[in-house]
Design a protein around this motif. Sequence first.
Motif, PDB file in Angstrom:
ATOM      1  N   GLY A  52       0.817  -1.212   0.000  1.00 31.94           N
ATOM      2  CA  GLY A  52       0.000   0.000   0.000  1.00 31.94           C
ATOM      3  C   GLY A  52       0.846   1.255   0.000  1.00 31.94           C
ATOM      4  N   GLU A  53       1.940   1.237   0.771  1.00 25.16           N
ATOM      5  CA  GLU A  53       2.826   2.404   0.808  1.00 25.16           C
ATOM      6  C   GLU A  53       3.530   2.580  -0.530  1.00 25.16           C
ATOM      7  OE1 GLU A  53       5.092   5.688   2.045  1.00 25.16           O
ATOM      8  OE2 GLU A  53       3.201   4.802   2.736  1.00 25.16           O
ATOM      9  N   VAL A  54       3.945   1.488  -1.133  1.00 23.76           N
ATOM     10  CA  VAL A  54       4.595   1.582  -2.443  1.00 23.76           C
ATOM     11  C   VAL A  54       3.628   2.178  -3.460  1.00 23.76           C
ATOM     12  CG1 VAL A  54       5.642   0.281  -4.322  1.00 23.76           C
ATOM     13  CG2 VAL A  54       6.142  -0.334  -1.951  1.00 23.76           C
ATOM     14  N   ALA A  55       2.385   1.688  -3.474  1.00 19.16           N
ATOM     15  CA  ALA A  55       1.395   2.207  -4.415  1.00 19.16           C
ATOM     16  C   ALA A  55       1.109   3.676  -4.157  1.00 19.16           C
ATOM     17  CB  ALA A  55       0.106   1.385  -4.314  1.00 19.16           C
ATOM     18  N   ALA A  56       1.029   4.059  -2.880  1.00 19.82           N
ATOM     19  CA  ALA A  56       0.752   5.454  -2.555  1.00 19.82           C
ATOM     20  C   ALA A  56       1.887   6.361  -3.031  1.00 19.82           C
ATOM     21  CB  ALA A  56       0.542   5.604  -1.050  1.00 19.82           C
ATOM     22  N   ARG A  57       3.129   5.927  -2.862  1.00 17.15           N
ATOM     23  CA  ARG A  57       4.266   6.732  -3.322  1.00 17.15           C
ATOM     24  C   ARG A  57       4.265   6.878  -4.840  1.00 17.15           C
ATOM     25  NH1 ARG A  57       9.979   6.419  -0.174  1.00 17.15           N
ATOM     26  NH2 ARG A  57       9.210   6.606   1.961  1.00 17.15           N
ATOM     27  N   LEU A  58       3.949   5.782  -5.527  1.00 16.24           N
ATOM     28  CA  LEU A  58       3.886   5.869  -6.987  1.00 16.24           C
ATOM     29  C   LEU A  58       2.769   6.800  -7.424  1.00 16.24           C
ATOM     30  CD1 LEU A  58       4.490   2.180  -8.121  1.00 16.24           C
ATOM     31  CD2 LEU A  58       6.056   4.109  -8.291  1.00 16.24           C
ATOM     32  N   ALA A  59       1.637   6.753  -6.718  1.00 14.15           N
ATOM     33  CA  ALA A  59       0.526   7.637  -7.060  1.00 14.15           C
ATOM     34  C   ALA A  59       0.923   9.095  -6.872  1.00 14.15           C
ATOM     35  CB  ALA A  59      -0.693   7.308  -6.204  1.00 14.15           C
ATOM     36  N   ARG A  60       1.614   9.393  -5.781  1.00 10.84           N
ATOM     37  CA  ARG A  60       2.049  10.782  -5.548  1.00 10.84           C
ATOM     38  C   ARG A  60       3.055  11.218  -6.607  1.00 10.84           C
ATOM     39  NH1 ARG A  60       1.894   8.995  -0.075  1.00 10.84           N
ATOM     40  NH2 ARG A  60       4.141   8.620  -0.040  1.00 10.84           N
ATOM     41  N   GLN A  61       3.957  10.313  -6.971  1.00 15.40           N
ATOM     42  CA  GLN A  61       4.965  10.654  -7.972  1.00 15.40           C
ATOM     43  C   GLN A  61       4.310  10.903  -9.332  1.00 15.40           C
ATOM     44  OE1 GLN A  61       8.518  11.030  -7.470  1.00 15.40           O
ATOM     45  NE2 GLN A  61       8.007  12.099  -9.362  1.00 15.40           N
ATOM     46  N   LEU A  62       3.343  10.082  -9.705  1.00 19.03           N
ATOM     47  CA  LEU A  62       2.649  10.297 -10.977  1.00 19.03           C
ATOM     48  C   LEU A  62       1.860  11.599 -10.958  1.00 19.03           C
ATOM     49  CD1 LEU A  62       1.448   6.693 -11.849  1.00 19.03           C
ATOM     50  CD2 LEU A  62       2.890   8.142 -13.284  1.00 19.03           C
ATOM     51  N   SER A  63       1.291  11.936  -9.810  1.00 18.77           N
ATOM     52  CA  SER A  63       0.586  13.213  -9.692  1.00 18.77           C
ATOM     53  C   SER A  63       1.555  14.375  -9.878  1.00 18.77           C
ATOM     54  CB  SER A  63      -0.111  13.311  -8.332  1.00 18.77           C
ATOM     55  OG  SER A  63      -1.121  12.335  -8.209  1.00 18.77           O
ATOM     56  N   ASP A  64       2.749  14.262  -9.312  1.00 22.96           N
ATOM     57  CA  ASP A  64       3.767  15.301  -9.514  1.00 22.96           C
ATOM     58  C   ASP A  64       4.166  15.381 -10.988  1.00 22.96           C
ATOM     59  OD1 ASP A  64       3.734  15.809  -6.815  1.00 22.96           O
ATOM     60  OD2 ASP A  64       5.548  14.651  -6.370  1.00 22.96           O
ATOM     61  N   MET A  65       4.316  14.221 -11.625  1.00 23.83           N
ATOM     62  CA  MET A  65       4.669  14.210 -13.043  1.00 23.83           C
ATOM     63  C   MET A  65       3.556  14.824 -13.887  1.00 23.83           C
ATOM     64  SD  MET A  65       6.395  10.391 -13.052  1.00 23.83           S
ATOM     65  CE  MET A  65       6.446  10.222 -14.850  1.00 23.83           C
ATOM     66  N   ARG A  66       2.323  14.646 -13.456  1.00 20.96           N
ATOM     67  CA  ARG A  66       1.210  15.269 -14.171  1.00 20.96           C
ATOM     68  C   ARG A  66       1.276  16.781 -14.022  1.00 20.96           C
ATOM     69  NH1 ARG A  66      -4.382  13.604 -11.861  1.00 20.96           N
ATOM     70  NH2 ARG A  66      -3.523  14.826 -10.147  1.00 20.96           N
ATOM     71  N   ASP A  67       1.591  17.245 -12.823  1.00 18.94           N
ATOM     72  CA  ASP A  67       1.721  18.690 -12.610  1.00 18.94           C
ATOM     73  C   ASP A  67       2.867  19.281 -13.433  1.00 18.94           C
ATOM     74  OD1 ASP A  67      -0.369  18.490 -10.841  1.00 18.94           O
ATOM     75  OD2 ASP A  67       0.907  18.448  -9.044  1.00 18.94           O
ATOM     76  N   GLU A  68       3.896  18.469 -13.675  1.00 21.79           N
ATOM     77  CA  GLU A  68       5.030  18.921 -14.485  1.00 21.79           C
ATOM     78  C   GLU A  68       4.754  18.844 -15.978  1.00 21.79           C
ATOM     79  OE1 GLU A  68       8.174  16.346 -13.350  1.00 21.79           O
ATOM     80  OE2 GLU A  68       8.172  16.973 -11.243  1.00 21.79           O
ATOM     81  N   GLY A  69       3.608  18.275 -16.334  1.00 22.60           N
ATOM     82  CA  GLY A  69       3.271  18.136 -17.744  1.00 22.60           C
ATOM     83  C   GLY A  69       3.898  16.928 -18.408  1.00 22.60           C
ATOM     84  N   ARG A  70       4.432  15.975 -17.626  1.00 21.76           N
ATOM     85  CA  ARG A  70       5.098  14.813 -18.197  1.00 21.76           C
ATOM     86  C   ARG A  70       4.105  13.694 -18.520  1.00 21.76           C
ATOM     87  NH1 ARG A  70      10.586  14.913 -17.503  1.00 21.76           N
ATOM     88  NH2 ARG A  70      10.717  12.634 -17.613  1.00 21.76           N
ATOM     89  N   VAL A  71       2.998  13.632 -17.792  1.00 24.24           N
ATOM     90  CA  VAL A  71       1.920  12.687 -18.081  1.00 24.24           C
ATOM     91  C   VAL A  71       0.606  13.448 -17.995  1.00 24.24           C
ATOM     92  CG1 VAL A  71       3.179  10.666 -17.233  1.00 24.24           C
ATOM     93  CG2 VAL A  71       1.733  11.972 -15.662  1.00 24.24           C
ATOM     94  N   ASP A  72      -0.459  12.824 -18.459  1.00 25.15           N
ATOM     95  CA  ASP A  72      -1.723  13.559 -18.544  1.00 25.15           C
ATOM     96  C   ASP A  72      -2.897  12.706 -18.114  1.00 25.15           C
ATOM     97  OD1 ASP A  72      -3.356  15.726 -19.072  1.00 25.15           O
ATOM     98  OD2 ASP A  72      -3.702  15.141 -21.145  1.00 25.15           O
ATOM     99  N   PHE A  73      -2.759  11.938 -17.029  1.00 31.38           N
ATOM    100  CA  PHE A  73      -3.871  11.144 -16.544  1.00 31.38           C
ATOM    101  C   PHE A  73      -4.920  12.050 -15.905  1.00 31.38           C
ATOM    102  CE2 PHE A  73      -0.198   8.203 -16.135  1.00 31.38           C
ATOM    103  CZ  PHE A  73      -0.624   7.263 -17.064  1.00 31.38           C
ATOM    104  N   ALA A  74      -6.185  11.639 -16.024  1.00 32.10           N
ATOM    105  CA  ALA A  74      -7.236  12.403 -15.372  1.00 32.10           C
ATOM    106  C   ALA A  74      -7.240  12.153 -13.873  1.00 32.10           C
ATOM    107  CB  ALA A  74      -8.596  12.040 -15.966  1.00 32.10           C
ATOM    108  N   ARG A  75      -6.856  10.928 -13.465  1.00 34.31           N
ATOM    109  CA  ARG A  75      -6.855  10.585 -12.045  1.00 34.31           C
ATOM    110  C   ARG A  75      -5.873   9.468 -11.795  1.00 34.31           C
ATOM    111  NH1 ARG A  75     -11.730   7.809  -8.516  1.00 34.31           N
ATOM    112  NH2 ARG A  75     -10.891   8.247  -6.458  1.00 34.31           N
ATOM    113  N   VAL A  76      -5.193   9.511 -10.661  1.00 30.01           N
ATOM    114  CA  VAL A  76      -4.266   8.462 -10.239  1.00 30.01           C
ATOM    115  C   VAL A  76      -4.629   8.087  -8.813  1.00 30.01           C
ATOM    116  CG1 VAL A  76      -1.865   7.822  -9.859  1.00 30.01           C
ATOM    117  CG2 VAL A  76      -2.443   9.428 -11.690  1.00 30.01           C
ATOM    118  N   ARG A  77      -4.807   6.770  -8.560  1.00 38.07           N
ATOM    119  CA  ARG A  77      -5.274   6.357  -7.240  1.00 38.07           C
ATOM    120  C   ARG A  77      -4.739   4.979  -6.894  1.00 38.07           C
ATOM    121  NH1 ARG A  77      -9.355   3.088  -5.960  1.00 38.07           N
ATOM    122  NH2 ARG A  77     -10.033   3.054  -8.145  1.00 38.07           N
TER     123      ARG A  77
END
Length: 362
Positions: free
Chosen positions: A66-91
């Motif tokens: 669960g912690e690993v998944a949560a960290r990946l979700a936060r990292q993908l959200s940061d990458m979305r904010d940087e414009g590197r990915v464009d997912f509508a939602r990460v969970r």
Amino acid sequence: MTPRRMEAAVREAAVRAFGLPADAVPFVWPRNDHADGGADAATALPPRLVAAVADRLPPPRGGHRGEVAARLARQLSDMRDEGRVDFARVRADGRGFLNLTFTDQQREALLEEAADGPRHLTGRAWGGEGEWPLTALHEAGPVAQARRYARADARARIALALGAKAPPPGPEGESFWRDPYRDGERPELLTPAARALGAVGEDSARVAFCRSAPEHPRDSETTGRGLPVLPSAENPGAWARLTEANPAFHMRYVHAHAVSVLRWAEEGAFPHAACPAHAAPALGLLFDGPSALDTAARREEPHILVRYLEALASAYDEWRTCAEWRTCSAAASATSAALPAAVAGVLRTGLFLLGVSAPTRL
């Protein structure tokens, strides 16, 4: 968003979140059928990473998926904010899987890629040298021997499609419903295998032979109602029918319908619009295509590809029924030929790998 691009994005997130070298992150296919809570796709990478990153997590949760998944979700959200990915939602969910919801643009990109079936399913164009193996099934004696030939052909063609060298060119041009065995264009049908081909046709025979998992089935074994594993001239079952009861006919009919929709759309004669809910199952199956083919190749089990193509054809039927007859009250999406183009591309390619033709006209 194609499965390979999604996998690459999650891999990059793992590298950034845990400071891992790229080659330390295992390849894990994201799958639509793993998704939870209305997401478009999910990956089981977090559980696979637990052992590798346990020493990088604080106690007492060190190594917990669960912690690993949560960290990946936060990292993908940061990458979305940087414009590197464009997912509508990460969970992250309770299983430790990472769920991703696509944007409309990502769904459109998936449909566009899937229309090029070879590139979508194998990640590359088909334009290499050589020939696709295809054994003359009428040269077999017993029906069981023809089955072994057909399964060996399917395995060899799937392996060639995913091998190190560029595959030979794929299917081109129009294909029709005529069958050389049923239309009497082959040599005399003297052996049991040849007579079976005369009863059901080559395309139905190849699907029948590849549809079941056992290598040595019983003579009486079936893969569904009226679907003998070893269809014969005396007992062809539904494999001889030109109805939906015959999976081979149904898949080939769906391909012909999808290609016809494209022609009708070009002529402006058949606007196709359906609600997003009826398009979603087909879209999810299109996303899962590369992993289904990869699994069939790794396990050397062609029935995995057959069952996948059958599911895709059935999902297209759901969309087609809604589009033609307005079977639900949901609002229809804009008229589009993108989904039939994508389904046709994947069906044509998958059937070709089984040695089966895909008619282009109804």
